[in-house]
Design a protein around this motif. Sequence first.
Motif, PDB file in Angstrom:
ATOM      1  N   ILE A  83       1.063  -1.190  -0.018  1.00  0.00           N
ATOM      2  CA  ILE A  83      -0.007  -0.023  -0.150  1.00  0.00           C
ATOM      3  C   ILE A  83       0.955   1.298   0.068  1.00  0.00           C
ATOM      4  CG2 ILE A  83      -0.328   0.280   2.432  1.00  0.00           C
ATOM      5  CD1 ILE A  83      -3.378   0.688   2.004  1.00  0.00           C
ATOM      6  N   GLY A  85       3.638   3.720  -0.723  1.00  0.00           N
ATOM      7  CA  GLY A  85       4.845   3.860  -1.507  1.00  0.00           C
ATOM      8  C   GLY A  85       5.271   2.311  -1.808  1.00  0.00           C
ATOM      9  N   SER A  86       4.407   1.436  -1.283  1.00  0.00           N
ATOM     10  CA  SER A  86       4.943  -0.040  -1.490  1.00  0.00           C
ATOM     11  C   SER A  86       4.014  -0.701  -2.737  1.00  0.00           C
ATOM     12  CB  SER A  86       4.688  -0.749  -0.204  1.00  0.00           C
ATOM     13  OG  SER A  86       5.745  -0.595   0.669  1.00  0.00           O
ATOM     14  N   SER A 133       6.560  -4.433   2.139  1.00  0.00           N
ATOM     15  CA  SER A 133       6.185  -3.493   3.264  1.00  0.00           C
ATOM     16  C   SER A 133       7.397  -3.146   3.940  1.00  0.00           C
ATOM     17  CB  SER A 133       5.341  -4.188   4.395  1.00  0.00           C
ATOM     18  OG  SER A 133       5.074  -3.341   5.410  1.00  0.00           O
ATOM     19  N   LYS A 134       7.949  -1.791   3.708  1.00  0.00           N
ATOM     20  CA  LYS A 134       9.136  -1.221   4.433  1.00  0.00           C
ATOM     21  C   LYS A 134       8.918  -1.628   5.768  1.00  0.00           C
ATOM     22  CE  LYS A 134      11.860   2.998   5.143  1.00  0.00           C
ATOM     23  NZ  LYS A 134      13.041   2.144   4.624  1.00  0.00           N
ATOM     24  N   SER A 135       7.987  -1.370   6.571  1.00  0.00           N
ATOM     25  CA  SER A 135       7.841  -1.386   8.167  1.00  0.00           C
ATOM     26  C   SER A 135       7.700  -2.750   8.276  1.00  0.00           C
ATOM     27  CB  SER A 135       6.622  -0.535   8.484  1.00  0.00           C
ATOM     28  OG  SER A 135       5.484  -1.030   8.196  1.00  0.00           O
ATOM     29  N   THR A 138       2.503  -3.170   8.093  1.00  0.00           N
ATOM     30  CA  THR A 138       1.054  -2.359   7.865  1.00  0.00           C
ATOM     31  C   THR A 138       0.274  -3.516   7.880  1.00  0.00           C
ATOM     32  OG1 THR A 138       2.644  -0.931   6.693  1.00  0.00           O
ATOM     33  CG2 THR A 138       0.320  -0.968   6.083  1.00  0.00           C
ATOM     34  N   GLN A 273       0.981  10.919  -3.397  1.00  0.00           N
ATOM     35  CA  GLN A 273       1.662  10.451  -2.020  1.00  0.00           C
ATOM     36  C   GLN A 273       2.890  11.173  -2.143  1.00  0.00           C
ATOM     37  OE1 GLN A 273       3.469   6.534  -1.715  1.00  0.00           O
ATOM     38  NE2 GLN A 273       3.299   6.660   0.538  1.00  0.00           N
ATOM     39  N   GLU A 277       2.524  13.872   1.070  1.00  0.00           N
ATOM     40  CA  GLU A 277       3.229  13.062   2.515  1.00  0.00           C
ATOM     41  C   GLU A 277       4.449  13.777   2.687  1.00  0.00           C
ATOM     42  OE1 GLU A 277       3.638   8.858   2.721  1.00  0.00           O
ATOM     43  OE2 GLU A 277       2.128   8.837   4.177  1.00  0.00           O
ATOM     44  N   LYS A 419      -3.410   4.927  12.991  1.00  0.00           N
ATOM     45  CA  LYS A 419      -2.666   3.288  13.037  1.00  0.00           C
ATOM     46  C   LYS A 419      -3.259   2.918  14.233  1.00  0.00           C
ATOM     47  CE  LYS A 419       0.958   3.473   9.261  1.00  0.00           C
ATOM     48  NZ  LYS A 419       2.157   3.244   9.249  1.00  0.00           N
TER      49      LYS A 419
HETATM   50  O1  LIG Z   1       5.804   0.060   3.229  1.00  0.00           O
HETATM   51  P1  LIG Z   1       4.822   0.081   4.347  1.00  0.00           P
HETATM   52  O2  LIG Z   1       5.781  -0.036   5.624  1.00  0.00           O
HETATM   53  O3  LIG Z   1       4.047  -1.255   4.384  1.00  0.00           O
HETATM   54  O4  LIG Z   1       4.158   1.322   4.352  1.00  0.00           O
HETATM   55  C1  LIG Z   1       3.269   1.720   3.431  1.00  0.00           C
HETATM   56  C2  LIG Z   1       2.909   3.147   3.511  1.00  0.00           C
HETATM   57  O5  LIG Z   1       2.247   3.402   4.725  1.00  0.00           O
HETATM   58  C3  LIG Z   1       2.492   4.385   5.857  1.00  0.00           C
HETATM   59  O6  LIG Z   1       1.492   4.290   6.440  1.00  0.00           O
HETATM   60  C4  LIG Z   1       2.950   5.549   5.337  1.00  0.00           C
HETATM   61  O7  LIG Z   1       1.864   6.522   5.148  1.00  0.00           O
HETATM   62  C5  LIG Z   1       3.523   5.444   3.681  1.00  0.00           C
HETATM   63  O8  LIG Z   1       4.525   6.449   3.492  1.00  0.00           O
HETATM   64  C6  LIG Z   1       4.007   4.096   3.353  1.00  0.00           C
HETATM   65  O9  LIG Z   1       4.422   4.113   2.070  1.00  0.00           O
END
Ligand SMILES: O=P(O)(O)OC[C@H]1O[C@H](O)[C@H](O)[C@@H](O)[C@@H]1O
Length: 444
Positions: A83, A85-86, A133-135, A138, A273, A277, A419
């Motif tokens: 979602i 940027g991913s 997912s970078k984090s 999500t 975005q 953002e 979130k």
């Molecule tokens: O790639 P992820 O960690 O799943 O994050 C996906 C997206 O959700 C986050 O909440 C940020 O708003 C975005 O900058 C990011 O691209």
Amino acid sequence: MLRLDLNNLFSERIGPEGIDWPAMLAAHARSLEVARDALLERKSNPEAFLGWIDVPEDTETLRRVLRYRQANGWVEDLVVLGIGGSALGAQAVSAALGNGSVRLHFVDNVEPEPIIGLLRTLEPHKTLVNVISKSGSTAETMAAFLVFRQWLELAVTDWKKHVVVTTDPAKGILRPYAEAEGLTAFEVPPSVGGRFSVTCPVGTLPLAFAGVDLESLLAGARKSNEQARGALEHNLPAQTALVNHLFSQRGKNIVVFMPYSTRLRYLPDWFVQLHDESLGKMRDRQGNEVRTGTTAVRAIGTTDQHAQVQLFREGPRDKLTTFVRLLAPSENLEIPAVKGLEGLEYLFGKSFFELLDAEAKATAHALAKAGQPNYTLALEKLDAYNLGWLLQHLMWQTAFLGELWNINAFDQPGVELGKEYTYALMGRKGWETLAQELKAEGVE
Ligand SMILES: O=P(O)(O)OC[C@H]1O[C@H](O)[C@H](O)[C@@H](O)[C@@H]1O
């Protein structure tokens, strides 16, 4: 080649709100050079989130992505679970340049019906799932992965072959899971934020399956890097950042982003975005409340001439419009003459690209005549090199604006509270107190 046409910003075109460009460029030259030097100076610090500048130089990762694509010729459908940027970068570039060899599907929301519909159409044995997912945590992406993971395990014997993970090299839920299960995994570099990640495996892995020429995409991105490092008269991103800055100072709080191309239909989503953002921030770098930001609005030419141009021309003078045009088609289509429709003879024998180009020029001029400032970024043609150049240009433009506005353009603190409320409403362990607070406020 990326060309900038600023004519519809000058007073001879738009009247008193017009700018004296040579004077403005000279007056801001120093601050733009300081901004550029600050960005280049900070980029070695991973915490500065400037890794996107050098990603296009990383040929080793690109080679790994291409080898993975080569080794998985069996894939007919690639499902991206991601979602923001991913997903948005790969969606924009694959829509523009994908050759259809592998069908790409983007699951970037949790409305159940479209996901159920997609699952019904997919042949699991021919499907690869790329969870991005970078984090690595999500909620939307993880929920989708839980469903697709179970779907695969029930349908195929070797489900692990059908999953590839793109996430932080160390942090999050996905990385240890990929390692424990022995899944193929690619990295989102810690120094690259999601909305700046289209040139790293977040974008390049799906795009490799979409048949996009990744070497050319990255070469175009490097061309923008060259311009951003160069003299101001060739520094297109510094120039468009200055244009956006000057007109935000003149009360243009809305930036319309309008490519004249159906193939670029998802580019505005990616730009929204990136722009909103990055630049919509409550505090400056010193912590003062400033509430910066202009609002990016999606539009596509010619289509939205028939939906939004009425407002753009006759509505409030609160907008700066960026047009993206192509100087030549990749293919063209001639308009035939038809007996009995002589009223359309102005179209007979002309080409669709001539009509597209005429409408783009006509709309830009019509806005200028109404005192509505607009400028055009023209691509030589729509190919990987020029699109890579444009994407990196817009990332640099955003970074320059962050410097001019003295804000951190690379974080997104404003998305966290929503979130946390979601975790509370979903009954996540550890969020019970917040759930009580929400209930007391009538939210449950
Ligand atoms: O790639 P992820 O960690 O799943 O994050 C996906 C997206 O959700 C986050 O909440 C940020 O708003 C975005 O900058 C990011 O691209």
